[in-house]
Design a protein around this motif. Structure first.
Motif, short mmCIF file in Angstrom:
data_model
loop_
_atom_site.label_atom_id
_atom_site.label_comp_id
_atom_site.label_asym_id
_atom_site.label_seq_id
_atom_site.Cartn_x
_atom_site.Cartn_y
_atom_site.Cartn_z
N ALA A 13 0.82 -1.43 -0.05
CA ALA A 13 -0.09 -0.02 0.01
C ALA A 13 0.87 1.35 0.18
CB ALA A 13 -0.85 0.03 1.13
N VAL A 14 1.82 1.29 0.87
CA VAL A 14 2.88 2.42 0.88
C VAL A 14 3.35 2.68 -0.36
CG1 VAL A 14 4.81 3.33 1.86
CG2 VAL A 14 3.20 2.44 3.63
N LEU A 15 3.95 1.43 -1.01
CA LEU A 15 4.68 1.47 -2.33
C LEU A 15 3.70 2.12 -3.43
CD1 LEU A 15 7.15 1.00 -4.10
CD2 LEU A 15 6.23 -1.29 -4.22
N ILE A 16 2.53 1.55 -3.46
CA ILE A 16 1.47 1.94 -4.60
C ILE A 16 1.19 3.51 -4.40
CG2 ILE A 16 -0.92 1.68 -5.35
CD1 ILE A 16 -0.55 -1.36 -4.68
N GLU A 17 1.09 3.84 -3.03
CA GLU A 17 0.50 5.30 -3.02
C GLU A 17 1.76 6.12 -3.38
OE1 GLU A 17 -0.33 6.51 1.06
OE2 GLU A 17 -0.81 8.46 0.50
N GLY A 18 2.94 5.85 -3.10
CA GLY A 18 4.05 6.50 -3.41
C GLY A 18 4.41 6.71 -4.90
N VAL A 19 4.41 5.35 -5.60
CA VAL A 19 4.58 5.45 -7.05
C VAL A 19 3.37 6.20 -7.69
CG1 VAL A 19 4.85 4.01 -8.92
CG2 VAL A 19 5.85 3.43 -6.92
N ARG A 20 1.95 6.15 -7.34
CA ARG A 20 1.01 6.55 -8.03
C ARG A 20 1.23 8.22 -7.88
NH1 ARG A 20 -4.72 3.94 -8.27
NH2 ARG A 20 -5.02 5.93 -9.13
N LEU A 21 1.44 8.79 -6.60
CA LEU A 21 1.70 10.02 -6.34
C LEU A 21 2.67 10.60 -7.21
CD1 LEU A 21 0.61 12.40 -4.84
CD2 LEU A 21 2.00 11.72 -2.80
N LEU A 22 3.74 9.84 -7.28
CA LEU A 22 4.87 10.52 -8.22
C LEU A 22 4.48 10.47 -9.50
CD1 LEU A 22 8.02 11.10 -8.26
CD2 LEU A 22 8.41 8.55 -8.71
N LEU A 23 3.96 9.77 -10.15
CA LEU A 23 3.49 9.53 -11.52
C LEU A 23 2.47 10.50 -11.79
CD1 LEU A 23 3.56 5.79 -12.22
CD2 LEU A 23 5.39 7.47 -12.86
N ALA A 24 1.61 10.97 -10.70
CA ALA A 24 0.45 11.80 -11.07
C ALA A 24 1.14 13.11 -11.24
CB ALA A 24 -0.45 11.73 -9.84
N GLY A 25 2.27 13.64 -10.75
CA GLY A 25 2.76 14.80 -11.06
C GLY A 25 1.92 15.94 -10.34
N SER A 26 1.09 15.60 -9.28
CA SER A 26 0.45 16.76 -8.88
C SER A 26 -0.13 16.30 -7.39
CB SER A 26 -0.57 17.52 -9.50
OG SER A 26 -1.35 18.31 -8.74
N ILE A 27 0.03 17.12 -6.56
CA ILE A 27 -0.66 16.76 -5.19
C ILE A 27 -2.18 16.82 -5.19
CG2 ILE A 27 -0.99 19.22 -4.34
CD1 ILE A 27 0.25 15.98 -2.17
N ASP A 28 -2.75 17.51 -6.52
CA ASP A 28 -4.26 17.40 -6.61
C ASP A 28 -4.80 16.02 -6.71
OD1 ASP A 28 -4.31 20.19 -6.23
OD2 ASP A 28 -4.21 20.60 -8.53
N ALA A 29 -3.83 15.21 -7.16
CA ALA A 29 -4.43 13.47 -7.32
C ALA A 29 -4.30 12.83 -6.05
CB ALA A 29 -3.08 12.96 -8.31
N LEU A 30 -3.62 13.41 -4.93
CA LEU A 30 -3.58 12.76 -3.70
C LEU A 30 -5.06 12.14 -3.29
CD1 LEU A 30 -1.69 11.84 -1.37
CD2 LEU A 30 -2.70 13.90 -0.34
N PRO A 31 -6.27 12.75 -3.21
CA PRO A 31 -7.41 12.10 -2.87
C PRO A 31 -7.77 10.71 -3.65
CG PRO A 31 -7.90 14.44 -2.98
CD PRO A 31 -6.52 14.04 -3.62
N ASP A 32 -7.50 10.99 -5.26
CA ASP A 32 -7.63 9.70 -6.04
C ASP A 32 -6.73 8.75 -5.57
OD1 ASP A 32 -9.07 8.50 -8.09
OD2 ASP A 32 -7.71 8.89 -9.43
N VAL A 33 -5.56 8.98 -5.35
CA VAL A 33 -4.41 8.01 -4.91
C VAL A 33 -4.86 7.27 -3.50
CG1 VAL A 33 -2.06 7.73 -4.57
CG2 VAL A 33 -2.59 9.11 -6.50
N VAL A 34 -4.95 8.18 -2.64
CA VAL A 34 -5.52 7.49 -1.25
C VAL A 34 -6.81 6.74 -1.41
CG1 VAL A 34 -6.05 8.04 0.96
CG2 VAL A 34 -4.23 9.65 0.05
N GLY A 35 -7.59 7.31 -2.24
CA GLY A 35 -8.66 6.38 -2.39
C GLY A 35 -8.42 5.11 -2.80
N ALA A 36 -7.83 5.10 -3.81
CA ALA A 36 -7.26 3.56 -4.31
C ALA A 36 -6.60 2.80 -3.59
CB ALA A 36 -6.59 3.85 -5.62
N VAL A 37 -5.70 3.40 -2.41
CA VAL A 37 -4.94 2.41 -1.68
C VAL A 37 -5.76 1.94 -0.18
CG1 VAL A 37 -2.67 2.98 -2.86
CG2 VAL A 37 -3.59 4.22 -0.75
N VAL A 38 -6.67 2.96 -0.02
CA VAL A 38 -7.47 2.63 1.18
C VAL A 38 -7.89 1.30 1.40
CG1 VAL A 38 -9.55 3.11 2.80
CG2 VAL A 38 -7.86 5.17 1.75
#
Length: 862
Positions: free
Chosen positions: A293-318
């Motif tokens: 979960a920590v790995l997926i969140e970090g990689v997806r946030l890195l690839l998203a390129g913006s902190i605005d993607a955080l809700p979607d990223v977190v929602g996916a790993v919850v």
């Protein structure tokens, strides 16, 4: 089953640890676990939001378990004085009352109840923290002091998580802060409260499940791991609150490093003995999912390129955090510990262990198969099947455990245990699981063909369709007026980075929508007033509500409604909201011209910009701003513009300030291409430039415009010189059908100066009284005229489309500079005295929906 060797957690005597209190406390944990399973399967039937099941699990089962067992481990392993049983019982009773209060408060949208429950949980967390700190000081056995440190850190995280949760649940969080507090709340509770408590416990529980003693050096590694984990959590939460992607990523990396350090003694233990029982395998799988979960969140946030993607990223790993990590840890730990609580000696312990282990291979398989199904972006009904697998795996354990715990709680003795030398066969449980699977498949099939969720296909038949947008934690329009008997359909589009849904009090609801997704909600024939709201926890309290009103007077506009007209156009902007943190206004100051040859490299980009206070949307831009950079020169100057298309679709450019054949310089260039556009400014004026690619209305409405100012010969210098570009504001995805339809039918969501509604209300322009001010104005359109006016002031100079209409010294004055689309000019004035002078587009529909700002005028320096 092999005999379980004595470990540090085994009871020193045959007596049941801590007596009936512990039995009842663990029965409560199992009760919450069963409630969570039932709610996850039946919340739609019961009319409850899905988050209720999640919080029944985390606040009910997990929080009770952590409090009970952390206190027990600390007292037992550190040889510290045990608290009075009455105090423990009172604390646990209060905790569960507070949890129920929170769930009831958020479900019924009664903020007072939510706040009271959350405050109570804060008190429980604070008391638990104080107890742990005092216990550390009084502990006779400091060897396990690291355990207290882990639990105390977890308790602090719970306290912070409860505070952020209260802000969310009571609606105290502003729209800008909601997604940040939500992200912080998720990480504080899952990585902090649950993560710290679990990792700390594993240093002793893991060797117990393997049947070995704790290895030397474990305490040292535990003490090294905790600071790294704590720093990682602080950086992660700090990064989320500060909207810093890199700080958040740094925190996740640090937290992952802490997990790695904590895993060293656990991995070493595997060299002594391999896991064989259900508890060991569940704990191992849980830790694996934590890392994933920590790995997926970090990689997806890195690839998203913006902190605005955080809700979607977190929602996916919850789901991975909850089902893969938290649930398996809870079930694995209870599988190991419940026999210690319920049994009265080795024989009963062994028999109870065998009872709880029934069908464990199938249950583990179902649970871990469920994790990728619920976390992945799979088509229906795969996610529903995954949740069903998870509920079945956990629910089966809850039934087994309650069958063992309830008799002990009621009569003080276990009645379901088998003889030690005759372990219960698992065939019965396996048969039950197989039967449950059949029920699951049937339920999923019914769910897949049901009508609980809104269809995504167009609605047939006559209906009044209203476009509803979700942005900045608001529903727009917030009120819909219709005649009685109207069939109402809502076309709901989520423009927020936070997931949302829409639920009506009549029971219909949309699925959870991610950013950019749209769903139709057919409410049927409406005869009376109704309410609708976002069903995500706390969103209703935060203001995401809608009122549907019926009145005969609305019949006059019924035909327009049925034709798709939206009477709420432009009424949805919250102009008084606070701009996003880090926001800077578009600089309206016009720099003086420099040189006679103006070379500019203009990059076309796609990016999120602030278009209204607290509202950021994707725009197509020249030079990363909307409007694009201002170009300022004099008659005779040469302009050489290199257009570079860094976007993902074709774009061009058209400078009204130049006169030339458009064939080549205004051609559309593809992504990655560039062209050079040269023109000479032969005439003075305020000129528009814009994208030349069709449909131009869409490209202009999405931000691809700017201004070229060519000074008339002999134009005198002034004290302050500003440039304003007016335009319409269309919210929504730049290339969505809804967006294009609004542009073509002239239904903007607002009107703006320099690309953002009301920005100069939040960052006023400045001037000195008695000093001359020149304001250039260009109307970029794409469709409406503008009428620029400064409240409390008069223009003594007015220049429009290359003509002086008024000069200083003329006997008259002017009140408005009116411009059709693509026209430009300037006005000059002197403010008579210090004060605040609003400026507006005097078409008041425009002014009241964003085309508004003000000057702050001060005394000139003495």
């Amino acid at each position: 089953m092999d005999e379980t060797p004595r470990t540090d957690l085994a009871p020193p005597t045959a007596a049941r640890p801590r007596g009936p209190l512990f039995v009842w406390a663990n029965a409560v944990v199992l009760g919450w676990l069963a409630v969570a399973v039932v709610l996850s399967a039946a919340h739609q039937v019961l009319g409850l939001p899905g988050w209720v099941a999640l919080h029944a699990l985390l606040l009910g089962a997990v929080t009770n378990a952590i409090l009970i067992w952390s206190e027990h481990f600390v007292v037992t392993l550190c040889r510290a004085p045990a608290p009075l049983a009455r105090r423990v019982a009172a604390g646990l009773t209060a905790l569960n009352l507070f949890v129920v209060t929170v769930l009831a408060g958020v479900t019924t949208n009664v903020s007072v109840m939510t706040g009271a429950g959350a405050a109570g949980i804060c008190v429980i967390a604070a008391v638990h923290t104080v107890f742990l700190v005092r216990t550390y000081r009084k502990a006779l056995q400091r060897r396990f002091g690291h355990l207290i440190c882990f639990y105390a850190s977890a308790s602090v995280a719970l306290l912070a998580g409860a505070v952020t949760g209260a802000a969310l649940g009571t609606g105290a969080a502003t729209p800008i802060w909601y997604s940040r507090l939500w992200g912080a709340h998720v990480h504080l509770t899952l990585l902090g409260w649950v993560g710290f408590a679990v990792l700390g416990t594993l240093f002793t529980l893991w060797p117990t499940t393997l049947g070995i003693r704790i290895a030397d050096g474990t305490a040292s590694l535990a003490r090294r791991a905790l600071p790294v984990l704590a720093v990682g959590l602080v950086l992660t939460v700090g990064g989320i609150l500060a909207a810093s992607r890199w700080l958040t990523l740094a925190g996740l990396v640090c937290y992952a490093a802490g997990v790695g350090v904590a895993m060293i003694p656990l991995v070493r233990a595997l060299g002594t003995r391999r896991p064989r029982g259900p508890a060991a395998w569940m704990l191992a799988a849980a830790i694996g999912w934590l890392g994933v979960a920590v790995l997926i969140e970090g990689v997806r946030l890195l690839l998203a390129g913006s902190i605005d993607a955080l809700p979607d990223v977190v929602g996916a790993v919850v789901p991975v955090f909850v089902l893969g990590f938290t649930v398996q840890v809870l079930v694995g730990a209870l599988t190991q510990l419940l026999p210690v609580v319920l049994g009265r000696g080795p024989a009963e312990h062994k028999s109870l262990s065998a009872s709880l282990a029934r069908g464990w291979q199938v249950r583990i398989l179902l649970t871990n198969l469920a994790v990728p199904l619920v976390a992945g972006d799979w088509p229906r009904p795969l996610p529903q099947i995954g949740w069903a697998f998870g509920a079945l795996g956990v629910g089966t354990f809850a039934v087994l455990a309650l069958r063992a715990a309830i008799p002990v709680a009621l009569r003080g003795a276990a009645t379901t245990v088998q003889a030690p030398d005759r372990p219960s066969p698992s065939s019965g449980t396996t048969t039950g699981i197989a039967a449950g699977l059949a029920v699951v498949v049937l339920a999923v099939a019914l769910a897949a063909t049901g009508t609980a969720e809104a269809p995504s296909t167009p609605v047939s038949g006559a209906a009044h369709t209203v476009e509803v947008t979700m942005s900045a934690m608001r529903l727009r329009p917030s009120t819909v007026d219709i005649p009685p008997g109207t069939r109402l359909v809502l076309r709901v589009t989520n423009q927020d980075s936070m997931p949302h849904d829409l639920r009506a009090d009549s029971g219909q609801r949309t699925p959870r929508l991610r950013q950019g997704e749209t769903a139709l909600l057919d409410l049927g024939e409406i005869q009376g007033d109704h309410q609708a709201w976002c069903d995500v926890a706390g969103h209703r309290a935060a203001g995401m509500t809608m009122t549907i009103r019926t009145s005969p007077a609305a019949a006059d506009t019924g035909r327009d409604h049925r034709a798709g007209h939206d009477p709420g156009t432009g009424a949805g902007l919250d102009l008084g909201a606070t701009p996003s943190p880090g926001w800077t206004p578009h600089d309206a100051r016009l720099a003086p011209p420099a040189g006679t040859l103006h070379r500019v490299e203009l990059h076309v980009t796609e990016q999120d910009v602030e278009v209204a206070p607290g509202v950021r949307e994707r725009r197509w831009t020249f030079g990363r701003t909307a409007p694009g950079p201002a170009l300022h020169g004099r008659v005779g100057d040469r302009f050489e513009i290199t257009l570079v298309n860094d976007a993902t679709m074709g774009h061009g450019i058209d400078f009204h300030a130049g006169a030339l054949a458009p064939d080549q310089p205004m051609r559309t260039i593809g992504p990655g291409e560039r062209l050079v556009y040269r023109f000479t400014a032969h005439r003075a004026g305020a000129w528009l430039y814009h994208c030349s690619t069709m449909p131009m209305s869409q490209h202009i409405a999405n931000g691809m415009y700017g201004a070229v100012v060519i000074d008339p010969p002999g134009l005198p210098a002034v004290d302050h010189e500003y440039l304003l570009v007016s335009s319409q504001l269309y919210l929504g995805g730049p290339d969505s059908d809804q967006h294009v339809a609004k542009i073509h039918t002239g239904r903007p969501d607002g009107w703006v100066f320099n690309g953002m509604a009301a920005q100069y209300d939040h960052a006023p322009l400045t001037a000195r009284s008695g000093r001359r001010v020149r304001i250039w104005l260009v109307n970029a359109g794409p469709g409406d005229a503008t009428a620029f006016h400064v409240v409390g002031a008069q223009f003594d100079t007015l220049y429009k489309e290359g003509t002086w209409l008024l000069r200083p010294g003329d006997p008259g004055g002017a009140q408005v500079l009116d411009l059709a689309p693509a026209q430009g000019g300037f006005v000059e004035l002197s403010f008579p005295e210090p004060g605040h002078y609003p400026f507006v587009d005097h078409d008041m529909r425009h002014a009241e929906n964003g085309a508004h700002g003000r000057f702050t005028v001060t005394e000139p320096p003495q």
